[in-house]
Design a protein around this motif. Structure first.
Motif, PDB file in Angstrom:
ATOM      1  N   LEU A   1      43.774  24.500   0.763  1.00  0.00           N
ATOM      2  CA  LEU A   1      44.426  24.271  -0.525  1.00  0.00           C
ATOM      3  C   LEU A   1      44.152  22.854  -1.011  1.00  0.00           C
ATOM      4  O   LEU A   1      43.872  21.959  -0.209  1.00  0.00           O
TER       5      LEU A   1
ATOM      6  N   ASP B   1      47.083  23.225  -6.340  1.00  0.00           N
ATOM      7  CA  ASP B   1      47.686  24.468  -5.859  1.00  0.00           C
ATOM      8  C   ASP B   1      49.209  24.432  -5.713  1.00  0.00           C
ATOM      9  O   ASP B   1      49.791  25.368  -5.152  1.00  0.00           O
TER      10      ASP B   1
ATOM     11  N   ARG C   1      54.586  25.974  -1.609  1.00  0.00           N
ATOM     12  CA  ARG C   1      53.846  26.786  -2.576  1.00  0.00           C
ATOM     13  C   ARG C   1      54.586  28.083  -2.916  1.00  0.00           C
ATOM     14  O   ARG C   1      54.771  28.421  -4.082  1.00  0.00           O
TER      15      ARG C   1
END
Length: 438
Positions: free
Chosen positions: A198, A203, A172
């Motif tokens: 998440l 995400d 991420r």
């Protein structure tokens, strides 16, 4: 430094027949290199090497046991000063086998690898999540990504430094665009992301694709992986430590053998015959390998190879990899394979949430355990019992186990501790951990 070979590129031939002519032209030079190998030299003494692919049938196979008995450098066909790297396999089917490459050999491997429909570019950040260590998988992906100018995140695999929680954070925070990993990793990352609060499909917007290898992959599991991560493509690569990449996926979703860089035979143990296509064990002879030429190397992998033309225009044979475990295990007189079971498990509706499963063969019954979402256990178990019974013809018992049974929650959530040996401890610290990695 060993110079790169003049290698064929995709599009240099217009049909499989033309490709096979290319193999025949290249083979004599490849076999001449092979004669420099202490292991292979005796196989050519007193006889003329084959002048074309058809003549290979008169030569014996090279086996994994031959690699082990020639350890470490009995297969070496160049001066050791020319070697770039030395590797060993994981030993999945026995003792590890050695493998080595010159710089030119690596050029061959990496230029095969980047042919994939994933199409790596300088704009990509590529997470490499297969073992570095002595295997070749991570090294070939790393070098291939750099060849295309991409940024590499060397995350390794089964590493104390990069547990799953850190992988998720890195995916991420660094906006990783491509991930090179085992198929199982994509499922584990999805579970670890959810454990961190998440959602995989939402995400990680930068992630545009998975490139996977190391395990046979059914279409059902591939579809589930892509669905979990928002519909991104999942592309396969196939190879081994001894060979590097052997096949990659085209834009049409077909896995093609890189048959312009090696000769592929399909060996049928039942008849003792080899052919260019059909179902059997994959046997290869390298055309451009210098450090360790391979002549009729039996990978012991069961494959299906077809010469049917593909719309991608590559004019390369299509392969389906069934794996070394394709023989499966008997249950009540029926042979059950992991491939069959995986397909049925991942055909369960996505809302049941089944990512992890395990099975054990009994004399008359198959036991299967799954982890399903809360409230979906009964429906998932009932559905799987029906499909296994009908699809495989074996009685089975399917049980749902609590989340964390098959893959412990700690595996998905723990951070990394200190990962260097420690000798000096503060008051209250456990000095029994001295010089141990954690």
């Amino acid at each position: 430094m060993n110079q790169p070979h003049a290698l064929p590129e995709l599009g240099q031939w217009s049909s499989l027949e033309e490709l096979y002519e290319l193999q025949d032209r290249r083979l004599p030079a490849a076999l001449e290199w092979a004669r420099a190998s202490p292991f292979l030299k005796p196989r050519f003494e007193g006889t003329s090497p084959p002048r074309n692919v058809a003549g290979l049938a008169g030569l014996p196979f090279t086996t994994k046991q031959d690699f082990r008995e020639s350890y470490p450098f009995g297969m070496l066909a160049v001066d050791r000063k020319e070697l770039a790297t030395y590797h060993e396999s994981s030993g999945t089917s026995g003792e590890p086998t050695p493998s080595y490459f010159t710089d030119a050999d690596w050029h061959d491997v990496t230029t095969r690898f980047v042919r994939s429909a994933v199409d790596i570019s300088p704009a990509d950040t590529v997470m490499v999540r297969t073992p570095y260590a002595m295997l070749t998988t991570a090294h070939q992906a790393h070098q291939a990504a750099r060849l295309r100018g991409a940024t590499v995140v060397p995350a390794d695999n089964r590493s104390l430094v990069t547990p799953y929680a850190r992988v998720v954070r890195t995916l991420r925070d660094l906006e990783v665009t491509l991930a090179w990993c085992l198929p199982s990793e994509a499922l584990l990352w999805a579970a670890a992301a959810r454990a961190a609060g998440l959602e995989p499909a939402r995400d990680f917007p930068a992630l545009r694709g998975f490139l996977v290898a190391g395990e046979p992959l059914t279409e059902a599991r591939r579809a589930r992986m892509g669905e979990l991560w928002g519909g991104i493509p999942v592309r396969q690569d196939y190879g081994s430590t001894e060979t590097g990449t052997l096949a990659g996926e085209c834009s049409q979703g077909q896995l093609h053998l890189w048959a312009d860089r090696f000769v592929a035979e399909v060996y049928d143990p039942a008849t003792g015959r080899s052919a260019r296509e059909g179902r059997g064990r994959l046997v290869i002879t390298t055309l451009y390998r210098r450090a360790m030429p391979l002549v009729r190397y039996d990978l012991e992998d069961t494959v299906e190879v077809s010469s049917a033309e593909c719309d991608c225009g590559w004019h390369l044979p299509v392969v389906r990899v069934l794996g070394r475990s394709a023989g499966g295990v008997p249950v009540g007189g029926v042979r059950v394979t992991p491939h069959q079971l995986e397909q049925l498990v991942f055909e369960l509706p996505v809302e049941h949430g089944v990512l992890f499963w395990r099975a054990r063969a009994g004399e008359k019954r198959l036991e299967i355990e799954i982890e399903a979402f809360q409230g979906h256990s009964a429906a998932a178990c009932a559905a799987l019992e029906v499909t296994v019974g009908i699809g495989l013809g074996v009685p089975c018992e399917v049980r749902s186990v609590p989340a964390g049974t098959i893959v412990p929650l700690e595996t998905l959530t723990r951070g990394h501790g200190f990962v260097k040996p420690k000798s000096l401890f503060a008051p209250g610290e456990d000095w029994d951990k001295a010089l141990i990695y954690y």
